[in-house]
Design a protein around this motif. Sequence first.
Motif, PDB file in Angstrom:
ATOM      1  N   LYS A 141       0.824  -1.224   0.000  1.00 35.69           N
ATOM      2  CA  LYS A 141       0.000   0.000   0.000  1.00 35.69           C
ATOM      3  C   LYS A 141       0.862   1.280   0.000  1.00 35.69           C
ATOM      4  O   LYS A 141       0.359   2.358  -0.244  1.00 35.69           O
ATOM      5  N   ASP A 142       2.150   1.128   0.278  1.00 32.24           N
ATOM      6  CA  ASP A 142       3.040   2.301   0.241  1.00 32.24           C
ATOM      7  C   ASP A 142       3.746   2.452  -1.103  1.00 32.24           C
ATOM      8  O   ASP A 142       4.683   3.238  -1.246  1.00 32.24           O
ATOM      9  N   LEU A 143       3.286   1.694  -2.083  1.00 28.36           N
ATOM     10  CA  LEU A 143       3.811   1.836  -3.443  1.00 28.36           C
ATOM     11  C   LEU A 143       2.962   2.900  -4.146  1.00 28.36           C
ATOM     12  O   LEU A 143       1.776   2.703  -4.389  1.00 28.36           O
ATOM     13  N   PHE A 144       3.562   4.053  -4.443  1.00 27.79           N
ATOM     14  CA  PHE A 144       2.805   5.202  -4.941  1.00 27.79           C
ATOM     15  C   PHE A 144       2.844   5.334  -6.463  1.00 27.79           C
ATOM     16  O   PHE A 144       2.395   6.340  -7.009  1.00 27.79           O
ATOM     17  N   GLY A 145       3.370   4.353  -7.137  1.00 30.17           N
ATOM     18  CA  GLY A 145       3.358   4.416  -8.602  1.00 30.17           C
ATOM     19  C   GLY A 145       4.334   3.419  -9.189  1.00 30.17           C
ATOM     20  O   GLY A 145       5.354   3.101  -8.579  1.00 30.17           O
ATOM     21  N   ILE A 146       3.982   2.890 -10.356  1.00 33.46           N
ATOM     22  CA  ILE A 146       4.865   1.967 -11.075  1.00 33.46           C
ATOM     23  C   ILE A 146       5.002   2.495 -12.496  1.00 33.46           C
ATOM     24  O   ILE A 146       3.997   2.762 -13.164  1.00 33.46           O
ATOM     25  N   VAL A 147       6.233   2.685 -12.940  1.00 36.02           N
ATOM     26  CA  VAL A 147       6.451   3.139 -14.317  1.00 36.02           C
ATOM     27  C   VAL A 147       7.289   2.107 -15.051  1.00 36.02           C
ATOM     28  O   VAL A 147       8.351   1.697 -14.570  1.00 36.02           O
ATOM     29  N   ILE A 148       6.784   1.669 -16.190  1.00 33.98           N
ATOM     30  CA  ILE A 148       7.464   0.620 -16.955  1.00 33.98           C
ATOM     31  C   ILE A 148       7.971   1.217 -18.265  1.00 33.98           C
ATOM     32  O   ILE A 148       7.192   1.711 -19.081  1.00 33.98           O
ATOM     33  N   GLY A 149       9.273   1.196 -18.435  1.00 31.15           N
ATOM     34  CA  GLY A 149       9.879   1.706 -19.665  1.00 31.15           C
ATOM     35  C   GLY A 149      10.013   0.589 -20.680  1.00 31.15           C
ATOM     36  O   GLY A 149      10.564  -0.464 -20.380  1.00 31.15           O
ATOM     37  N   VAL A 150       9.481   0.829 -21.881  1.00 29.85           N
ATOM     38  CA  VAL A 150       9.533  -0.208 -22.918  1.00 29.85           C
ATOM     39  C   VAL A 150      10.140   0.354 -24.207  1.00 29.85           C
ATOM     40  O   VAL A 150       9.965   1.529 -24.519  1.00 29.85           O
ATOM     41  N   PRO A 151      10.864  -0.491 -24.946  1.00 33.46           N
ATOM     42  CA  PRO A 151      11.446  -0.015 -26.200  1.00 33.46           C
ATOM     43  C   PRO A 151      10.472  -0.201 -27.346  1.00 33.46           C
ATOM     44  O   PRO A 151      10.727  -0.950 -28.280  1.00 33.46           O
ATOM     45  N   GLY A 152       9.338   0.436 -27.292  1.00 30.29           N
ATOM     46  CA  GLY A 152       8.356   0.230 -28.359  1.00 30.29           C
ATOM     47  C   GLY A 152       7.304   1.306 -28.381  1.00 30.29           C
ATOM     48  O   GLY A 152       7.357   2.273 -27.634  1.00 30.29           O
ATOM     49  N   ILE A 153       6.350   1.128 -29.264  1.00 32.62           N
ATOM     50  CA  ILE A 153       5.259   2.097 -29.383  1.00 32.62           C
ATOM     51  C   ILE A 153       4.243   1.806 -28.286  1.00 32.62           C
ATOM     52  O   ILE A 153       3.830   0.672 -28.091  1.00 32.62           O
ATOM     53  N   VAL A 154       3.860   2.847 -27.578  1.00 32.06           N
ATOM     54  CA  VAL A 154       2.975   2.672 -26.435  1.00 32.06           C
ATOM     55  C   VAL A 154       1.662   3.386 -26.691  1.00 32.06           C
ATOM     56  O   VAL A 154       1.641   4.510 -27.193  1.00 32.06           O
ATOM     57  N   SER A 235       1.089  13.940 -31.389  1.00 30.89           N
ATOM     58  CA  SER A 235      -0.371  13.764 -31.349  1.00 30.89           C
ATOM     59  C   SER A 235      -0.782  12.325 -31.083  1.00 30.89           C
ATOM     60  O   SER A 235      -1.838  12.064 -30.519  1.00 30.89           O
ATOM     61  N   PHE A 236       0.030  11.372 -31.505  1.00 26.98           N
ATOM     62  CA  PHE A 236      -0.349   9.963 -31.362  1.00 26.98           C
ATOM     63  C   PHE A 236       0.666   9.203 -30.503  1.00 26.98           C
ATOM     64  O   PHE A 236       0.846   8.002 -30.643  1.00 26.98           O
ATOM     65  N   GLU A 237       1.325   9.959 -29.625  1.00 30.82           N
ATOM     66  CA  GLU A 237       2.209   9.400 -28.602  1.00 30.82           C
ATOM     67  C   GLU A 237       3.459   8.740 -29.161  1.00 30.82           C
ATOM     68  O   GLU A 237       4.138   8.001 -28.461  1.00 30.82           O
ATOM     69  N   ASP A 238       3.766   8.939 -30.429  1.00 34.84           N
ATOM     70  CA  ASP A 238       4.894   8.211 -31.014  1.00 34.84           C
ATOM     71  C   ASP A 238       5.998   9.141 -31.506  1.00 34.84           C
ATOM     72  O   ASP A 238       6.827   8.741 -32.323  1.00 34.84           O
ATOM     73  N   ALA A 239       6.030  10.368 -31.010  1.00 33.01           N
ATOM     74  CA  ALA A 239       7.105  11.273 -31.445  1.00 33.01           C
ATOM     75  C   ALA A 239       8.445  10.712 -30.987  1.00 33.01           C
ATOM     76  O   ALA A 239       8.535  10.067 -29.947  1.00 33.01           O
ATOM     77  N   GLY A 240       9.459  10.940 -31.770  1.00 35.60           N
ATOM     78  CA  GLY A 240      10.805  10.526 -31.361  1.00 35.60           C
ATOM     79  C   GLY A 240      11.215   9.154 -31.829  1.00 35.60           C
ATOM     80  O   GLY A 240      12.261   8.655 -31.435  1.00 35.60           O
ATOM     81  N   ASP A 241      10.410   8.530 -32.673  1.00 35.14           N
ATOM     82  CA  ASP A 241      10.791   7.206 -33.164  1.00 35.14           C
ATOM     83  C   ASP A 241      11.813   7.371 -34.298  1.00 35.14           C
ATOM     84  O   ASP A 241      11.564   6.988 -35.447  1.00 35.14           O
ATOM     85  N   ILE A 242      12.973   7.938 -33.937  1.00 35.09           N
ATOM     86  CA  ILE A 242      13.922   8.324 -34.994  1.00 35.09           C
ATOM     87  C   ILE A 242      14.599   7.130 -35.664  1.00 35.09           C
ATOM     88  O   ILE A 242      15.204   7.273 -36.706  1.00 35.09           O
ATOM     89  N   GLY A 243      14.491   5.958 -35.028  1.00 36.67           N
ATOM     90  CA  GLY A 243      15.079   4.765 -35.643  1.00 36.67           C
ATOM     91  C   GLY A 243      14.486   4.484 -37.011  1.00 36.67           C
ATOM     92  O   GLY A 243      15.084   3.777 -37.824  1.00 36.67           O
ATOM     93  N   HIS A 244      13.304   5.055 -37.281  1.00 38.90           N
ATOM     94  CA  HIS A 244      12.633   4.735 -38.538  1.00 38.90           C
ATOM     95  C   HIS A 244      12.586   5.910 -39.508  1.00 38.90           C
ATOM     96  O   HIS A 244      11.715   5.961 -40.379  1.00 38.90           O
ATOM     97  N   ILE A 245      13.543   6.829 -39.372  1.00 40.76           N
ATOM     98  CA  ILE A 245      13.691   7.819 -40.446  1.00 40.76           C
ATOM     99  C   ILE A 245      14.573   7.190 -41.528  1.00 40.76           C
ATOM    100  O   ILE A 245      15.461   6.394 -41.229  1.00 40.76           O
ATOM    101  N   THR A 246      14.275   7.529 -42.763  1.00 46.14           N
ATOM    102  CA  THR A 246      14.988   6.890 -43.880  1.00 46.14           C
ATOM    103  C   THR A 246      16.370   7.511 -44.077  1.00 46.14           C
ATOM    104  O   THR A 246      16.495   8.728 -44.176  1.00 46.14           O
ATOM    105  N   ILE A 247      17.369   6.668 -44.104  1.00 45.51           N
ATOM    106  CA  ILE A 247      18.739   7.118 -44.359  1.00 45.51           C
ATOM    107  C   ILE A 247      19.129   6.769 -45.794  1.00 45.51           C
ATOM    108  O   ILE A 247      19.793   7.514 -46.482  1.00 45.51           O
ATOM    109  N   ASP A 248      18.675   5.592 -46.244  1.00 49.50           N
ATOM    110  CA  ASP A 248      19.018   5.141 -47.593  1.00 49.50           C
ATOM    111  C   ASP A 248      17.794   4.444 -48.178  1.00 49.50           C
ATOM    112  O   ASP A 248      17.445   3.332 -47.770  1.00 49.50           O
TER     113      ASP A 248
END
Length: 407
Positions: A141-154, A235-248
């Motif tokens: 009951k003294d746990l005031f929050g749980i945050v889970i970091g994931v490497p994906g679209i949330v 707007s759709f919570e996915d800003a910053g997914d720079i791994g998928h910008i086209t390089i070639d």
Amino acid sequence: MERLRGVNLTQIRKYNLISTINIIKDHGPISRIDIGKHADFSPGTCTNITKILLERKLIRETSTGESRGGRKPTLLELNYNRGFVAGIEITDKIIRCKLYNLELQSQKKEYQCIFKNEKDILTAIKKSIDNQLSHYKIDKKDLFGIVIGVPGIVDTIKHGMIVSTNLKINSKIDIYDSLRERYKTPIYIENVGNLIALAEKNLVFKTESSLVSVIIKNSGIGSGIILNNEIFFGSFEDAGDIGHITIDRNGPECVCGNRGCLEAIGNIPAIKQKAIHGMMSGRKTQISKLADNDISKISLEIIRQAFDENDEFARSIIEEEADILYNGVLAIINTFNPEVIVFSGEISKFGDYLITRIKDQLKKTIFAFYIDRIVICYSELGDDAPLLGAGIFAANNFFKNPEVLFK
Ligand SMILES: [Zn+2]
């Protein structure tokens, strides 16, 4: 009317509670009179609100302050050990968990739990949290929050991870409801890049500066963006997914369906693959010797070691990676114009040479006139950043809405 256990709170009373908590956090130890002045409360309101917080043990009376003519006032301060938050990171095979108090002091040891497939993730998360709670004798009951970091679209509205190319997850994992039911505390699932950016911003740079964190770890490349002191979600919570910008655009197919993405060309497996290809094609390189001619032993450390021994092939691998990342950095600079770009993850093994090469490339562009004012560096927080960021995220949310104190 909002009902918290044992307390009927109108919106105004809730607002008064949150204001008082944050005034004591920012200015404590502080007298009731001074809280009233900061918040523009009547003495009666201040007494009532602080009484509730004293009963809930979130604040405590401490020393006495200076007298202004009458009795010396009793000062109030926050009890940062009143509750704890759990920071969790899901990597490709491991769940990491660490508990923090409300001042972000961590319990000594993190707990790590291996999971085999996506069906195991929920069980592993519960096991990690339960282990930490029981090890440090902290009540659920003294746990005031749980945050889970994931490497994906949330999907933060439906509270789930939709897809993670890094974890090979293609369906939404419903961890939110199950954890909420078990721990009865706020649960947040966040992209790990955002959490790292939050940690870097709050604990390292501590300025008003805009910041982009770039994480290059396992098979993923992602980022987190802080603009105007807030995480920029888009707007759709996915800003910053720079791994998928086209390089070639003629590059290899990416897991996202596009071709030649930054992640497909510049991720850690792609770097190792270049070293393997060199070894297999008989290229003369120290990498072969350092890896005992065993391609399974190739790592970024070995490539770096060979580079330090003036190995030309190792140098070419690092330079090529810098040139790939340069494209990503240039896209970030053109889009967000941040003051800080901080790299984290395994890529830091490549050291200063990689960063210098990226900066040198940037200086050849028309943006050169302000490139020296952009800090481009590696994370000082290293592997701790995702868990610290999760802790900050959970604690910030508690101070914005301390409803869990009344559960
Ligand atoms: Zn892609």
